[in-house]
Design a protein around this motif. Sequence first.
Motif, PDB file in Angstrom:
ATOM      1  N   PRO A  11       0.623  -1.219  -0.106  1.00  6.30           N
ATOM      2  CA  PRO A  11      -0.028  -0.120   0.072  1.00  6.30           C
ATOM      3  C   PRO A  11       0.831   1.121  -0.101  1.00  6.30           C
ATOM      4  O   PRO A  11       1.820   1.169   0.556  1.00  6.30           O
ATOM      5  CB  PRO A  11      -0.898  -0.124   1.408  1.00  6.30           C
ATOM      6  CG  PRO A  11       0.107  -1.026   2.174  1.00  6.30           C
ATOM      7  CD  PRO A  11       0.518  -2.105   1.366  1.00  6.30           C
ATOM      8  N   THR A  12       0.257   2.241  -0.474  1.00  4.75           N
ATOM      9  CA  THR A  12       0.898   3.635  -0.406  1.00  4.75           C
ATOM     10  C   THR A  12       1.138   4.025   0.921  1.00  4.75           C
ATOM     11  O   THR A  12       0.126   4.273   1.780  1.00  4.75           O
ATOM     12  CB  THR A  12      -0.047   4.748  -1.177  1.00  4.75           C
ATOM     13  OG1 THR A  12      -0.192   4.186  -2.384  1.00  4.75           O
ATOM     14  CG2 THR A  12       0.693   6.020  -1.410  1.00  4.75           C
ATOM     15  N   ARG A  13       2.531   4.569   1.476  1.00  4.30           N
ATOM     16  CA  ARG A  13       2.620   4.726   2.769  1.00  4.30           C
ATOM     17  C   ARG A  13       2.768   6.264   3.081  1.00  4.30           C
ATOM     18  O   ARG A  13       3.011   7.276   2.312  1.00  4.30           O
ATOM     19  CB  ARG A  13       4.076   4.211   3.223  1.00  4.30           C
ATOM     20  CG  ARG A  13       4.261   2.866   2.956  1.00  4.30           C
ATOM     21  CD  ARG A  13       5.822   2.452   3.203  1.00  4.30           C
ATOM     22  NE  ARG A  13       6.539   2.829   4.507  1.00  4.30           N
ATOM     23  CZ  ARG A  13       6.284   2.169   5.671  1.00  4.30           C
ATOM     24  NH1 ARG A  13       5.668   1.000   5.463  1.00  4.30           N
ATOM     25  NH2 ARG A  13       6.915   2.753   6.720  1.00  4.30           N
ATOM     26  N   ILE A  47      -4.173   3.074   0.995  1.00  4.87           N
ATOM     27  CA  ILE A  47      -3.297   3.947   1.798  1.00  4.87           C
ATOM     28  C   ILE A  47      -3.070   3.320   3.277  1.00  4.87           C
ATOM     29  O   ILE A  47      -3.844   2.768   3.906  1.00  4.87           O
ATOM     30  CB  ILE A  47      -4.165   5.205   2.094  1.00  4.87           C
ATOM     31  CG1 ILE A  47      -4.233   5.804   0.914  1.00  4.87           C
ATOM     32  CG2 ILE A  47      -3.203   6.205   2.966  1.00  4.87           C
ATOM     33  CD1 ILE A  47      -2.969   6.295   0.238  1.00  4.87           C
ATOM     34  N   GLU A  48      -1.770   3.481   3.812  1.00  3.05           N
ATOM     35  CA  GLU A  48      -1.273   2.951   4.799  1.00  3.05           C
ATOM     36  C   GLU A  48      -0.753   4.260   5.777  1.00  3.05           C
ATOM     37  O   GLU A  48       0.327   4.762   5.189  1.00  3.05           O
ATOM     38  CB  GLU A  48      -0.110   1.955   4.824  1.00  3.05           C
ATOM     39  CG  GLU A  48       0.225   1.370   6.413  1.00  3.05           C
ATOM     40  CD  GLU A  48       1.459   0.532   6.185  1.00  3.05           C
ATOM     41  OE1 GLU A  48       2.337   0.038   7.303  1.00  3.05           O
ATOM     42  OE2 GLU A  48       2.038   0.330   4.984  1.00  3.05           O
ATOM     43  N   GLU A  82      10.175   6.068   5.036  1.00  4.75           N
ATOM     44  CA  GLU A  82       9.971   5.662   3.569  1.00  4.75           C
ATOM     45  C   GLU A  82       8.529   5.884   3.121  1.00  4.75           C
ATOM     46  O   GLU A  82       7.684   5.148   2.905  1.00  4.75           O
ATOM     47  CB  GLU A  82      10.116   3.857   3.794  1.00  4.75           C
ATOM     48  CG  GLU A  82      11.428   3.434   4.046  1.00  4.75           C
ATOM     49  CD  GLU A  82      11.446   2.039   3.773  1.00  4.75           C
ATOM     50  OE1 GLU A  82      10.585   1.432   3.554  1.00  4.75           O
ATOM     51  OE2 GLU A  82      12.660   1.578   4.084  1.00  4.75           O
ATOM     52  N   VAL A  83       8.192   7.112   3.165  1.00  4.00           N
ATOM     53  CA  VAL A  83       7.151   7.716   2.976  1.00  4.00           C
ATOM     54  C   VAL A  83       6.853   7.934   1.521  1.00  4.00           C
ATOM     55  O   VAL A  83       7.789   8.274   0.916  1.00  4.00           O
ATOM     56  CB  VAL A  83       6.619   9.080   3.806  1.00  4.00           C
ATOM     57  CG1 VAL A  83       5.345   9.800   3.143  1.00  4.00           C
ATOM     58  CG2 VAL A  83       6.334   8.468   5.128  1.00  4.00           C
ATOM     59  N   ASP A  84       5.789   7.598   1.083  1.00  2.00           N
ATOM     60  CA  ASP A  84       5.398   7.789  -0.337  1.00  2.00           C
ATOM     61  C   ASP A  84       4.578   8.996  -0.872  1.00  2.00           C
ATOM     62  O   ASP A  84       4.695   9.662  -1.990  1.00  2.00           O
ATOM     63  CB  ASP A  84       4.589   6.500  -1.184  1.00  2.00           C
ATOM     64  CG  ASP A  84       5.462   5.190  -0.828  1.00  2.00           C
ATOM     65  OD1 ASP A  84       6.638   5.041  -1.064  1.00  2.00           O
ATOM     66  OD2 ASP A  84       4.592   4.311  -0.303  1.00  2.00           O
ATOM     67  N   GLY A 162      -1.671   8.268  -7.496  1.00  2.00           N
ATOM     68  CA  GLY A 162      -0.739   7.276  -8.115  1.00  2.00           C
ATOM     69  C   GLY A 162      -1.464   7.097  -9.738  1.00  2.00           C
ATOM     70  O   GLY A 162      -2.570   7.472  -9.977  1.00  2.00           O
ATOM     71  N   GLY A 163      -0.880   6.322 -10.555  1.00  2.00           N
ATOM     72  CA  GLY A 163      -1.519   6.186 -11.917  1.00  2.00           C
ATOM     73  C   GLY A 163      -0.279   6.431 -12.909  1.00  2.00           C
ATOM     74  O   GLY A 163       0.556   6.919 -12.898  1.00  2.00           O
ATOM     75  N   PRO A 164      -0.531   5.580 -14.144  1.00  2.00           N
ATOM     76  CA  PRO A 164       0.556   5.475 -15.312  1.00  2.00           C
ATOM     77  C   PRO A 164       0.807   7.117 -15.872  1.00  2.00           C
ATOM     78  O   PRO A 164      -0.265   7.780 -15.755  1.00  2.00           O
ATOM     79  CB  PRO A 164       0.210   4.532 -16.052  1.00  2.00           C
ATOM     80  CG  PRO A 164      -1.413   4.513 -16.010  1.00  2.00           C
ATOM     81  CD  PRO A 164      -1.529   4.725 -14.415  1.00  2.00           C
TER      82      PRO A 164
END
Length: 437
Positions: A11-13, A47-48, A82-84, A162-164
Motif C-alpha cells: 500500500p501507499t505509505r 493507503i497505509e 519510507e513515505v510515498d 498514483g497512476g501511469p
Amino acid sequence: MAEPTATEARPTRAYVIHPDLDSRTQRRQPEHALAEAVALAHALPGIEIVGNEVARLRKPDPGRLFGKGKLAEIGERLENAEVDLVLIDGPVSPVQQRNMEKDWGVKLLDRTGLILEIFADRARTREGVLQVELAALSYQRTRLVRAWTHLERQRGGLGFVGGPGETQIEADRRAIDEQMTRLRRQLERVVKTRTLHRAARAKVPYPIVALVGYTNAGKSTLFNRLTGADVLAKDMLFATLDPTMRGVRLPGANGGQGRKIILSDTVGFISDLPTELVAAFRATLEEVLEADLILHVRDISHPETEEQAADVAEILESLGVDEDVALIEVWNKIDALSQDTRDALRRTDARTQGIQAVSALTGEGLDDLVAAIDDHLSEVLDEPKSEGIVTLPFSDGRRRAWLHEAGVVQREESGEAGLTLHLLWTDRQKAGFEALE
C-alpha cells in the motif's frame, strides 16, 4: 523472481500533517483537526498511515509552506518512514506543492485533493460520478503543475495519488475546459431526469424528511433503523456519498399505521469543504432544499460536536436552505456516553423543543424521535391555520419569545397597552400558547 503484480504491491505509505497557523484564531483544536485528517486518509483505499503530526507555523512560507528548518526536520522523518505520499490538511498552492514534492522526493496531496479522491472512490450513481469529475477538473485546472490522469487510472480515485504517466503527461487547459463542458452537458441531462422523478413524487404528496449532519455522525445507521434498508453504514468518513431515498410508514395511534414519508440520506458535511464540491454537489442536496423537515444528526459524543454543528449550519446556509424549514436536532451516539450523561441528555431532550437524544445503534430514543417527526409534520402539513391577535404587556418577554420561536408572528405593533402581535397559527400552537398563561 517474478515481479509483484499490481494487486500484490504494497500500500501507499502516507504521512499526515496538519499545519497549525495560529490555534487562538481557529475554531477547532489542532489535535482534533489532525485526528479528522487521519480519518479522512483512512477512508481512501490503498493507503497505509505510517505517521502524523501537528506542524505549528507562525506564517506560511509562500514557496514551500514550511520554513527551511521545519522542512528539513519533516523531510528526515519522511525518509526514515519510507513515505510515498504526504497529506497536508489544508490548502497548498501549486508552487508549494511542486517545491515540497521536489525537496522531499514524495507525492503530495492537500485537503481538497484528498476529499476529491475519496468522493471519486465512493461515487456510485451516474450523477455522483459526473459531479466528482467536474469538481476534480475545476480543481485540476488551477494546478497545471500536475498531469490529468483520470482516464488512465488503474485504481479508484482521481489519479492524484498514483497512476501511469502521472509525472510525464502535461495538463492541457483547453482539453480540461472541453471536458468540463461535456461533463456539464451530461450532468444537465441527469439533473433533468431527477427533476422528472421529483415531479412524479410530487403527485404523490409524501413529505420529505432529509437527514443532514457532519460526516460520520451516524446518519446512515439511523436511516437503516428507520427504513429497514441496508445502506452502507461504517465508522468511516464519507461512507455515504450518493443520496438514498426510501419510503417510511410512521407508526400511528393505538398501534395503527400513520403517515408515509420519504426519508433522504445525504452526504456528510465537513469543515473546509472544497468550494468545488459545494457547487458540484448542490444538485445532490436538492432533497434538503425541498425538505419539509430536516433532521440534523449530531455525534453528541464527539469532543467537538458544537464546532461540527456550526460547520453544518454554515453549509446549509450556503446552500440556501430556508430558515423557516422545520429542523430537529438528533443527538446521536448517546450509547457512547456514561449513563449519567445519557440520562442528563434525555432530560434536556424532554424539556427542549427540537432536540431528540437517541442511539441509532441500539435504538434508544427512536420511538420518541418518530413521534416528534410526526408532530412536526402535523404542524407543517396537516393543521389549518387561522389568524389571531394577541396583546401582551411589554414586560411579558417570555410569551412573546415563545410566539416568535414558534414562527407564528406575522407582524408586531407597539401601543399604549403593550405589544400587539398579529398571528397565523394552528389550533395546536394556540393551545400551546394558552397553556403558558
